[in-house]
Structure formats: C-alpha cells, structure tokens
Design an enzyme around this catalytic site. Structure first.
Site, mmCIF file in Angstrom:
data_model
loop_
_atom_site.group_PDB
_atom_site.id
_atom_site.type_symbol
_atom_site.label_atom_id
_atom_site.label_comp_id
_atom_site.label_asym_id
_atom_site.label_seq_id
_atom_site.Cartn_x
_atom_site.Cartn_y
_atom_site.Cartn_z
ATOM 1 N N ASP A 93 0.861 -1.011 0.071
ATOM 2 C CA ASP A 93 -0.389 0.434 -0.106
ATOM 3 C C ASP A 93 1.078 1.688 -0.115
ATOM 4 O O ASP A 93 1.451 1.699 1.193
ATOM 5 C CB ASP A 93 -1.254 -0.004 1.007
ATOM 6 N N LYS A 158 -6.780 3.611 -3.428
ATOM 7 C CA LYS A 158 -7.359 3.468 -2.524
ATOM 8 C C LYS A 158 -7.255 4.727 -1.705
ATOM 9 O O LYS A 158 -6.596 5.421 -1.722
ATOM 10 C CB LYS A 158 -6.067 2.662 -1.448
ATOM 11 N N LYS A 197 -10.164 0.270 -2.892
ATOM 12 C CA LYS A 197 -9.995 -0.418 -1.577
ATOM 13 C C LYS A 197 -9.969 1.249 -0.674
ATOM 14 O O LYS A 197 -9.709 2.248 -0.902
ATOM 15 C CB LYS A 197 -8.719 -0.308 -1.010
#
Length: 238
Positions: A93, A158, A197
């Site tokens: 991430d 995300k 996400k």
C-alpha cells in the site's frame, strides 16, 4: 462461504499506529488469524515478524510504503517496496506524493506509481495506491489518479492512509477518510482490472456494507472484531 466469511475476506486488518509495539503486533496478528481476514497491513520493519506470527494462517501480509505522508523519493519508495516484498509482503500500500498531485505534476506521479508497481509485480506482490482524499479533494485530481493507476497497471486505488489529519481554523485536527461519494467516483474512473479499497473511518458493519455497495472489494479496518462480531449476530451462518 458464509456471509461473515466473505465480509472477513474484505478486511485488511490495520496494525499501523505509531505507538504499537511488537507485542501489539503479535496480538493483532492473532486477531487477524482468528477471524481469517484477507490480510494484515503492517509497518515496513514488521513484515518479517508478521509473517512469523501468521505462518499457520491464510492471512496475507501487506505493508505500507512512503507512509503516511508520501514524501519519500521515488527510488526510496521502490527500495522500500522491494525490501518489504523480499521480507514476505505480498500486498503493498503506497502513498502517492501528495504535493506533486496538488501541483499537477502528473509525469512525476505516473513515474512514481509505475516504478513501484513494476518492482512489486516482479516480486509477486500487488500494489494499492493511496490517494489521501482528505488532502486530494478535487474530483478532477481523483479522476486523473485513477486514470494513471489504470494506465500503469496498479491493482487497487485506495482512499486514505488513516492518518491524513486536516487542521481546522480552530486549531483542531479532523479526519474524514473514505466517503461513499469518492469511492463511487474512483470505481467509475478506474479500469475494470483496478479494484477499490476503502480506508479511514469504516468502523461498523453498516459502514463495511456501504463501501461494498459502492464498489469496494477491500477495506482497511482497525475495528475488525466489532465489525465481524456484529456480522455474526446479524447474518449467523448465512
């Protein structure tokens, strides 16, 4: 697979607060294993430890890169990602360079996402690109980021790091995190191979169900126990 099991496999259990110790890491990895979530998301130094703690489970190891502010040089982010992958992470991430996004330096941002993605894919890991939507608030910037992530083959887009606190005029810090509006925009603006996400502020079962409805397949959470215990009560073995 039951509804509760499917919901658990949406959750990346976050173990990222700066004050967390190795003892906290071990405890939270045990929580992740107990509920059989999709992954844990840990600090870079903790990847090897998390892999050890979760060696007998199906829970995947994720790691944050350039976290939480996204300010590291591109070469540093690439090195950090490669190190995490070699230590055992299979999900990365990465926080984008937020200032570069806000000034519209899209060549820099494309290169950054591309090089980190290439490095991770070579080592068998997927990449989730964190936009930090409490700072990147303009729709056109979110859309552009989704387009670049699609172009270079990132696996997820995300919303947030969970630490993008905004200082108000009263001197207090506030945080929005994932919003349904932004999640829908990200889904609409990303290619079909890019997943979404949610992260930041999803603390209840209803919150998890809402982001799923908005198009998310993963959600970062610290309230994993509360969410899934509520799911057991509501859905049972359905």
């Amino acid at each position: 697979m039951s509804t509760v099991e499917r919901l658990a496999k949406m959750i990346d259990h976050s173990i990222l607060h700066p004050t967390m110790t190795d003892y906290d890491l071990e405890h939270e990895c045990a929580v992740a294993a107990k509920y059989n979530v999709a992954s844990v998301c840990v600090k870079p130094y903790a990847v090897k430890l998390a892999k050890q703690f979760l060696k007998d489970s199906e829970v995947l190891i994720g790691c944050v890169i350039g976290f939480p502010a996204g300010n590291s040089a591109i070469s540093v982010k690439v090195f950090e990602a490669e190190t995490a992958c070699k230590d055992g992470a299979v999900e990365i991430d990465m926080v984008v360079n937020i200032g570069k996004v806000l000034q519209g330096d899209w060549d820099y941002i494309e290169q950054e996402i591309d090089l980190v993605t290439q490095a991770c894919h070579k080592l068998g890991a997927i990449v989730k690109v964190i936009f930090e939507t409490d700072y990147v608030v303009k729709k056109q910037d979110i859309i552009k980021l989704c387009q670049l992530c699609t172009k270079v083959g990132a696996d997820y887009v995300k919303t947030s790091s969970g630490f993008g606190f905004v200082k108000g005029v009263d001197g207090r810090y506030s945080y929005m995190g994932a919003t349904i509006e932004n999640l829908k925009l990200m889904r609409e603006s990303s290619g079909p191979c890019v997943k979404i996400k949610a992260a930041g502020g999803v603390r209840t079962l209803d919150g998890l169900l809402a982001v799923r409805e908005a198009g998310c397949t993963r959600c970062g959470a610290t309230a994993t126990v509360a969410i899934l215990e509520e799911a057991k009560i509501r859905f049972g073995d359905k």
